[in-house]
Design an enzyme around this catalytic site. Structure first.
Site, mmCIF file in Angstrom:
data_model
loop_
_atom_site.group_PDB
_atom_site.id
_atom_site.type_symbol
_atom_site.label_atom_id
_atom_site.label_comp_id
_atom_site.label_asym_id
_atom_site.label_seq_id
_atom_site.Cartn_x
_atom_site.Cartn_y
_atom_site.Cartn_z
ATOM 1 N N LYS A 204 43.872 68.168 66.275
ATOM 2 C CA LYS A 204 44.823 68.569 65.240
ATOM 3 C C LYS A 204 45.078 70.068 65.357
ATOM 4 O O LYS A 204 44.160 70.882 65.246
ATOM 5 C CB LYS A 204 44.264 68.242 63.852
ATOM 6 C CG LYS A 204 45.202 68.708 62.738
ATOM 7 C CD LYS A 204 44.826 68.163 61.388
ATOM 8 C CE LYS A 204 45.750 68.713 60.313
ATOM 9 N NZ LYS A 204 45.402 68.215 58.985
ATOM 10 N N ARG A 214 53.183 69.656 53.009
ATOM 11 C CA ARG A 214 52.517 70.457 51.979
ATOM 12 C C ARG A 214 53.350 70.480 50.700
ATOM 13 O O ARG A 214 52.798 70.521 49.605
ATOM 14 C CB ARG A 214 52.198 71.854 52.516
ATOM 15 C CG ARG A 214 51.126 71.768 53.615
ATOM 16 C CD ARG A 214 50.715 73.105 54.203
ATOM 17 N NE ARG A 214 49.908 72.910 55.404
ATOM 18 C CZ ARG A 214 49.656 73.845 56.318
ATOM 19 N NH1 ARG A 214 50.157 75.065 56.149
ATOM 20 N NH2 ARG A 214 48.911 73.580 57.377
ATOM 21 N N LYS A 227 45.337 77.982 58.309
ATOM 22 C CA LYS A 227 44.258 77.047 58.666
ATOM 23 C C LYS A 227 43.730 77.301 60.083
ATOM 24 O O LYS A 227 43.135 76.419 60.686
ATOM 25 C CB LYS A 227 44.762 75.609 58.486
ATOM 26 C CG LYS A 227 45.196 75.295 57.038
ATOM 27 C CD LYS A 227 45.421 73.802 56.774
ATOM 28 C CE LYS A 227 45.738 73.563 55.293
ATOM 29 N NZ LYS A 227 45.826 72.126 54.952
ATOM 30 N N LYS A 258 47.900 65.422 66.827
ATOM 31 C CA LYS A 258 48.801 65.790 65.746
ATOM 32 C C LYS A 258 49.132 67.265 65.805
ATOM 33 O O LYS A 258 48.210 68.049 65.948
ATOM 34 C CB LYS A 258 48.102 65.460 64.421
ATOM 35 C CG LYS A 258 48.843 65.902 63.201
ATOM 36 C CD LYS A 258 47.993 65.637 61.991
ATOM 37 C CE LYS A 258 48.727 66.192 60.788
ATOM 38 N NZ LYS A 258 47.902 66.216 59.621
ATOM 39 N N SER A 284 55.494 65.522 59.318
ATOM 40 C CA SER A 284 56.595 65.728 58.378
ATOM 41 C C SER A 284 57.708 66.610 58.936
ATOM 42 O O SER A 284 58.888 66.321 58.752
ATOM 43 C CB SER A 284 56.038 66.324 57.079
ATOM 44 O OG SER A 284 55.352 67.536 57.337
ATOM 45 N N TYR A 322 56.901 58.471 59.366
ATOM 46 C CA TYR A 322 57.628 58.210 58.108
ATOM 47 C C TYR A 322 58.822 57.290 58.366
ATOM 48 O O TYR A 322 59.417 56.785 57.422
ATOM 49 C CB TYR A 322 58.082 59.539 57.475
ATOM 50 C CG TYR A 322 56.898 60.451 57.190
ATOM 51 C CD1 TYR A 322 56.106 60.248 56.062
ATOM 52 C CD2 TYR A 322 56.537 61.471 58.080
ATOM 53 C CE1 TYR A 322 54.994 61.049 55.821
ATOM 54 C CE2 TYR A 322 55.439 62.280 57.842
ATOM 55 C CZ TYR A 322 54.665 62.061 56.714
ATOM 56 O OH TYR A 322 53.553 62.843 56.492
HETATM 57 C C1 PBG Z 1 45.790 67.667 55.288
HETATM 58 C C2 PBG Z 1 46.824 67.011 56.129
HETATM 59 C C3 PBG Z 1 47.990 67.609 56.600
HETATM 60 C C4 PBG Z 1 48.739 66.601 57.194
HETATM 61 C C5 PBG Z 1 47.994 65.418 57.116
HETATM 62 N N1 PBG Z 1 46.802 65.695 56.471
HETATM 63 C C6 PBG Z 1 48.508 68.996 56.449
HETATM 64 C C7 PBG Z 1 47.697 70.140 56.833
HETATM 65 O O1 PBG Z 1 46.731 70.066 57.600
HETATM 66 O O2 PBG Z 1 48.021 71.220 56.322
HETATM 67 C C8 PBG Z 1 50.107 66.781 57.770
HETATM 68 C C9 PBG Z 1 50.962 65.569 57.888
HETATM 69 C C10 PBG Z 1 52.418 65.856 58.033
HETATM 70 O O3 PBG Z 1 52.857 67.010 58.191
HETATM 71 O O4 PBG Z 1 53.177 64.873 57.990
HETATM 72 N N2 PBG Z 1 44.554 67.797 55.742
#
Ligand code: PBG
Length: 332
Positions: A204, A214, A227, A258, A284, A322
């Site tokens: 990730k 978010r 992060k 991801k 997203s 989605y």
């Molecule tokens: C949170 C999480 C995130 C996503 C899935 N779980 C966001 C992040 O790490 O800030 C993102 C999924 C998306 O953008 O569709 N731990």
């Protein structure tokens, strides 16, 4: 680059021969997308009211528990095997200690129970990370500006067990703390949840493509800093592969890359190197780019299927997207 040795030269070889008719093209198609390859991420809110649209994710809704039950029935009818629940918790329930994360009555656990009671055959996947319950918007506990690792893992274990007890089929740790997979696996075995699977968000990346998510979970204005001390640097391929190796060694059943489309090289390499079930999350921001361009008339809707085929071609067994219900409907 040298020519492919099995190819005789033109005109013996005419690659267009196999593209001439639809029947021929169909016969030699190498990859397919089916509803069975899709996991549908859904947002569920504990703020009272009706289902609402998320402005930065046009076409995606934040559901109430009743709304998510209807979504689950729709998914099952379309042959989508799993739905992934993301909580939008009430702002006043977000604390520094994130206690709501392992409350059996939090919105995510309510949704898991409601879905399993309505459509038991549909698998429910979860998200394990503290951000929806954290006053700081971070995935881990924060002390003096530091994201604590081991203390966070203790919280995440409680969260994982609460989700398993609510009936989750697939746990999805998205937190990127070190040591969490081994801790979950040991706790699950000890508590008798030996059949609960873990799909770790193994590779990730610290990505800007999570922006609309978010907004969807109500964490946008909250995140203090970024992060980057726990998510992987987008420049690093070897490090991402080490994360995958580590999570598999600790007991992950499946792994995820991801975001998806900007990281297809990582998908292919993970599939080839480890051979484990490999998934990608079309996140997203990827959805927003594609859907936004379609709604503006800049792209045709065909690019949705093309984007999902790309994941299959890169070696992914499945995709969190989605677009899942729309694509499953088109395939039905
Ligand atoms: C949170 C999480 C995130 C996503 C899935 N779980 C966001 C992040 O790490 O800030 C993102 C999924 C998306 O953008 O569709 N731990």
């Amino acid at each position: 680059m040298s020519a492919n040795p099995i190819l005789p030269p033109f005109p013996t070889t005419r690659l267009r021969r196999l593209r001439r008719t639809k029947a021929l093209r169909d016969m030699v198609t190498e990859n397919h997308v089916s509803a069975a390859n899709l996991i549908w991420p859904v947002f569920v809110t504990e703020v009272a009211g009706a289902d609402v649209e998320i402005p930065s994710l046009p076409g995606v809704q934040r559901y109430t528990v009743d709304g998510v039950k209807a979504a689950a029935e729709r998914a099952a009818k379309l042959g989508i095997p799993a739905i992934c629940v993301f909580p939008h918790s009430a702002q006043e329930l977000r604390t520094e200690g994130c206690e709501r994360a392992w409350d059996p009555e939090n919105i995510s656990n309510q949704a898991i129970r409601a879905i399993k009671a309505t459509v038991p055959e549909l698998m429910v996947m979860t998200d394990i990370a503290l951000d929806p319950y954290n006053i700081n918007g971070h995935d881990g506990l924060v002390r003096n500006g530091e994201i604590l690792n081991d203390e966070t893992v203790d919280c995440l274990v409680r969260m994982a067990i609460a989700q398993a007890e609510a009936g989750a089929d697939i746990l999805g740790p998205s937190d990127m703390m070190d040591g969490r997979i081994a801790a979950f696996r040991a706790a699950l075995e000890k508590r008798g949840h030996k059949h609960v699977t873990i799909m770790s968000y193994a590779a990730k990346f610290a990505s800007g493509f999570y922006g609309p998510f978010r907004d969807a979970v109500g964490a946008s204005g909250r995140l203090v800093g970024d992060k980057k001390t726990y998510q992987v640097n987008p420049a690093n391929r070897e490090e991402a592969l080490r994360c995958v190796a580590r999570d598999l060694a600790e007991g992950a059943d499946m792994v995820m890359v991801k975001p998806g489309m900007p990281y297809l090289d990582i998908c292919r390499e993970v599939r080839d190197r480890f051979g484990a079930p490999t998934f990608a999350y079309q996140v997203s921001g990827e959805y927003a780019m594609i859907e936004g361009a379609i709604r503006n008339g800049w792209l045709s809707r065909d690019v949705v299927m093309e984007s999902l085929l790309a994941f299959r071609r890169a070696g992914c067994d499945g995709v969190l997207t989605y677009f899942a219900p729309e694509v499953a409907e088109a395939l039905a």
